[in-house]
Design a protein around this motif. Structure first.
Motif, PDB file in Angstrom:
ATOM      1  N   UNK A  83      22.426 -23.439  -8.863  1.00  0.00           N
ATOM      2  CA  UNK A  83      21.069 -22.925  -8.688  1.00  0.00           C
ATOM      3  C   UNK A  83      20.701 -22.164  -9.957  1.00  0.00           C
ATOM      4  N   UNK A  84      19.458 -22.264 -10.368  1.00  0.00           N
ATOM      5  CA  UNK A  84      19.001 -21.531 -11.554  1.00  0.00           C
ATOM      6  C   UNK A  84      18.837 -20.055 -11.189  1.00  0.00           C
ATOM      7  N   UNK A  85      19.884 -19.273 -11.480  1.00  0.00           N
ATOM      8  CA  UNK A  85      19.834 -17.830 -11.228  1.00  0.00           C
ATOM      9  C   UNK A  85      20.198 -17.102 -12.514  1.00  0.00           C
ATOM     10  N   UNK A  86      19.744 -15.867 -12.611  1.00  0.00           N
ATOM     11  CA  UNK A  86      20.144 -15.038 -13.737  1.00  0.00           C
ATOM     12  C   UNK A  86      21.518 -14.490 -13.421  1.00  0.00           C
ATOM     13  N   UNK A  87      22.482 -14.814 -14.250  1.00  0.00           N
ATOM     14  CA  UNK A  87      23.826 -14.290 -14.023  1.00  0.00           C
ATOM     15  C   UNK A  87      24.325 -13.606 -15.283  1.00  0.00           C
ATOM     16  N   UNK A  88      24.999 -12.503 -15.067  1.00  0.00           N
ATOM     17  CA  UNK A  88      25.587 -11.761 -16.182  1.00  0.00           C
ATOM     18  C   UNK A  88      27.062 -12.148 -16.274  1.00  0.00           C
ATOM     19  N   UNK A  89      27.576 -12.177 -17.471  1.00  0.00           N
ATOM     20  CA  UNK A  89      28.965 -12.575 -17.691  1.00  0.00           C
ATOM     21  C   UNK A  89      29.933 -11.761 -16.841  1.00  0.00           C
ATOM     22  N   UNK A  90      29.659 -10.473 -16.688  1.00  0.00           N
ATOM     23  CA  UNK A  90      30.593  -9.625 -15.942  1.00  0.00           C
ATOM     24  C   UNK A  90      30.558  -9.893 -14.428  1.00  0.00           C
ATOM     25  N   UNK A  91      29.522 -10.594 -13.948  1.00  0.00           N
ATOM     26  CA  UNK A  91      29.401 -10.891 -12.514  1.00  0.00           C
ATOM     27  C   UNK A  91      29.906 -12.282 -12.148  1.00  0.00           C
ATOM     28  N   UNK A  92      30.289 -13.085 -13.110  1.00  0.00           N
ATOM     29  CA  UNK A  92      30.629 -14.489 -12.831  1.00  0.00           C
ATOM     30  C   UNK A  92      31.798 -14.668 -11.872  1.00  0.00           C
ATOM     31  N   UNK A  93      32.734 -13.708 -11.847  1.00  0.00           N
ATOM     32  CA  UNK A  93      33.906 -13.835 -10.977  1.00  0.00           C
ATOM     33  C   UNK A  93      33.723 -13.151  -9.614  1.00  0.00           C
ATOM     34  N   UNK A  94      32.526 -12.613  -9.361  1.00  0.00           N
ATOM     35  CA  UNK A  94      32.266 -11.942  -8.085  1.00  0.00           C
ATOM     36  C   UNK A  94      32.229 -12.986  -6.975  1.00  0.00           C
ATOM     37  N   UNK A  95      33.053 -12.815  -5.923  1.00  0.00           N
ATOM     38  CA  UNK A  95      33.058 -13.793  -4.825  1.00  0.00           C
ATOM     39  C   UNK A  95      31.736 -13.771  -4.046  1.00  0.00           C
ATOM     40  N   UNK A  96      31.347 -14.937  -3.572  1.00  0.00           N
ATOM     41  CA  UNK A  96      30.152 -15.057  -2.737  1.00  0.00           C
ATOM     42  C   UNK A  96      30.629 -15.281  -1.305  1.00  0.00           C
ATOM     43  N   UNK A  97      30.266 -14.355  -0.432  1.00  0.00           N
ATOM     44  CA  UNK A  97      30.701 -14.395   0.960  1.00  0.00           C
ATOM     45  C   UNK A  97      29.972 -15.495   1.731  1.00  0.00           C
ATOM     46  N   UNK A  98      30.656 -16.061   2.718  1.00  0.00           N
ATOM     47  CA  UNK A  98      30.078 -17.100   3.565  1.00  0.00           C
ATOM     48  C   UNK A  98      29.291 -16.430   4.698  1.00  0.00           C
ATOM     49  N   UNK A  99      28.044 -16.065   4.413  1.00  0.00           N
ATOM     50  CA  UNK A  99      27.168 -15.456   5.418  1.00  0.00           C
ATOM     51  C   UNK A  99      26.078 -16.472   5.777  1.00  0.00           C
ATOM     52  N   UNK A 100      25.390 -16.215   6.871  1.00  0.00           N
ATOM     53  CA  UNK A 100      24.289 -17.105   7.268  1.00  0.00           C
ATOM     54  C   UNK A 100      23.239 -17.174   6.165  1.00  0.00           C
ATOM     55  N   UNK A 101      22.933 -16.033   5.562  1.00  0.00           N
ATOM     56  CA  UNK A 101      21.926 -15.983   4.501  1.00  0.00           C
ATOM     57  C   UNK A 101      22.359 -16.812   3.298  1.00  0.00           C
ATOM     58  N   UNK A 102      23.623 -16.652   2.879  1.00  0.00           N
ATOM     59  CA  UNK A 102      24.121 -17.395   1.719  1.00  0.00           C
ATOM     60  C   UNK A 102      24.184 -18.895   1.999  1.00  0.00           C
ATOM     61  N   UNK A 103      24.559 -19.262   3.227  1.00  0.00           N
ATOM     62  CA  UNK A 103      24.555 -20.686   3.604  1.00  0.00           C
ATOM     63  C   UNK A 103      23.152 -21.255   3.439  1.00  0.00           C
ATOM     64  N   UNK A 104      22.151 -20.511   3.926  1.00  0.00           N
ATOM     65  CA  UNK A 104      20.771 -21.011   3.884  1.00  0.00           C
ATOM     66  C   UNK A 104      20.282 -21.166   2.439  1.00  0.00           C
ATOM     67  N   UNK A 105      20.640 -20.224   1.570  1.00  0.00           N
ATOM     68  CA  UNK A 105      20.233 -20.320   0.161  1.00  0.00           C
ATOM     69  C   UNK A 105      20.822 -21.571  -0.479  1.00  0.00           C
ATOM     70  N   UNK A 106      22.124 -21.801  -0.259  1.00  0.00           N
ATOM     71  CA  UNK A 106      22.754 -22.987  -0.856  1.00  0.00           C
ATOM     72  C   UNK A 106      22.169 -24.275  -0.277  1.00  0.00           C
ATOM     73  N   UNK A 107      21.977 -24.309   1.039  1.00  0.00           N
ATOM     74  CA  UNK A 107      21.436 -25.524   1.665  1.00  0.00           C
ATOM     75  C   UNK A 107      20.014 -25.809   1.188  1.00  0.00           C
ATOM     76  N   UNK A 108      19.256 -24.767   0.911  1.00  0.00           N
ATOM     77  CA  UNK A 108      17.861 -24.946   0.488  1.00  0.00           C
ATOM     78  C   UNK A 108      17.746 -25.247  -1.009  1.00  0.00           C
ATOM     79  N   UNK A 109      18.520 -24.544  -1.821  1.00  0.00           N
ATOM     80  CA  UNK A 109      18.284 -24.574  -3.269  1.00  0.00           C
ATOM     81  C   UNK A 109      19.302 -25.329  -4.115  1.00  0.00           C
TER      82      UNK A 109
END
Length: 135
Positions: A83-109
């Motif tokens: 997805x086209x998001x602004x990401x900072x180098x220091x945040x690249x290794x931050x885990x993304x939790x499997x939440x309902x909201x995050x599922x919807x973002x990935x499924x949509x975008x």
């Protein structure tokens, strides 16, 4: 002679790799449940007094999200490749939790993620193979 109506059905789930990026735990969907899901996503519009059925994309994403039980290995850096998001180098290794909201973002975008989930949840052979491999 085997009577298939007497055989006990099995709930199936398995870890499936999405585009060599991260693993997704997908719940299998049988044909009847799939038909019910699709029916819940249908909407009828009237065009020149004629009913026209179509699929409500938002409802379809909600139904697909039910097939995603968990994921592992998804980081902000990986999301930035989907997805086209602004990401900072220091945040690249931050885990993304499997939440309902995050599922919807990935499924949509995220390109192909919705198709991947739809195909994986109906591929019983693949899920059984992954279930056996991980056990």
């Amino acid at each position: 002679i085997m009577d298939l109506t007497t055989i006990e059905r099995e709930e199936i789930s398995g870890w499936v790799r999405f585009e060599d990026k991260f693993d997704v735990l997908i719940a299998g969907t049988n044909k009847e449940d799939l038909r019910k899901r699709i029916d819940r996503c249908k909407k009828t519009e009237y065009v020149k007094h004629q009913p026209k059925e179509s699929i409500d994309e938002a409802k379809l994403r909600q139904e697909l999200a039910k097939s995603i039980l968990d994921w592992r290995g998804l980081t902000l850096g990986i999301v930035a490749t989907m997805i086209a998001i602004k990401d900072k180098a220091e945040d690249r290794d931050v885990p993304v939790e499997c939440t309902e909201e995050n599922k919807m973002v990935l499924l949509k975008d995220a390109y192909y993620f919705d198709t991947f989930v739809q195909n994986a949840c109906t591929d019983i052979a693949l899920l059984k193979q992954e279930q056996a491999r991980k056990n």
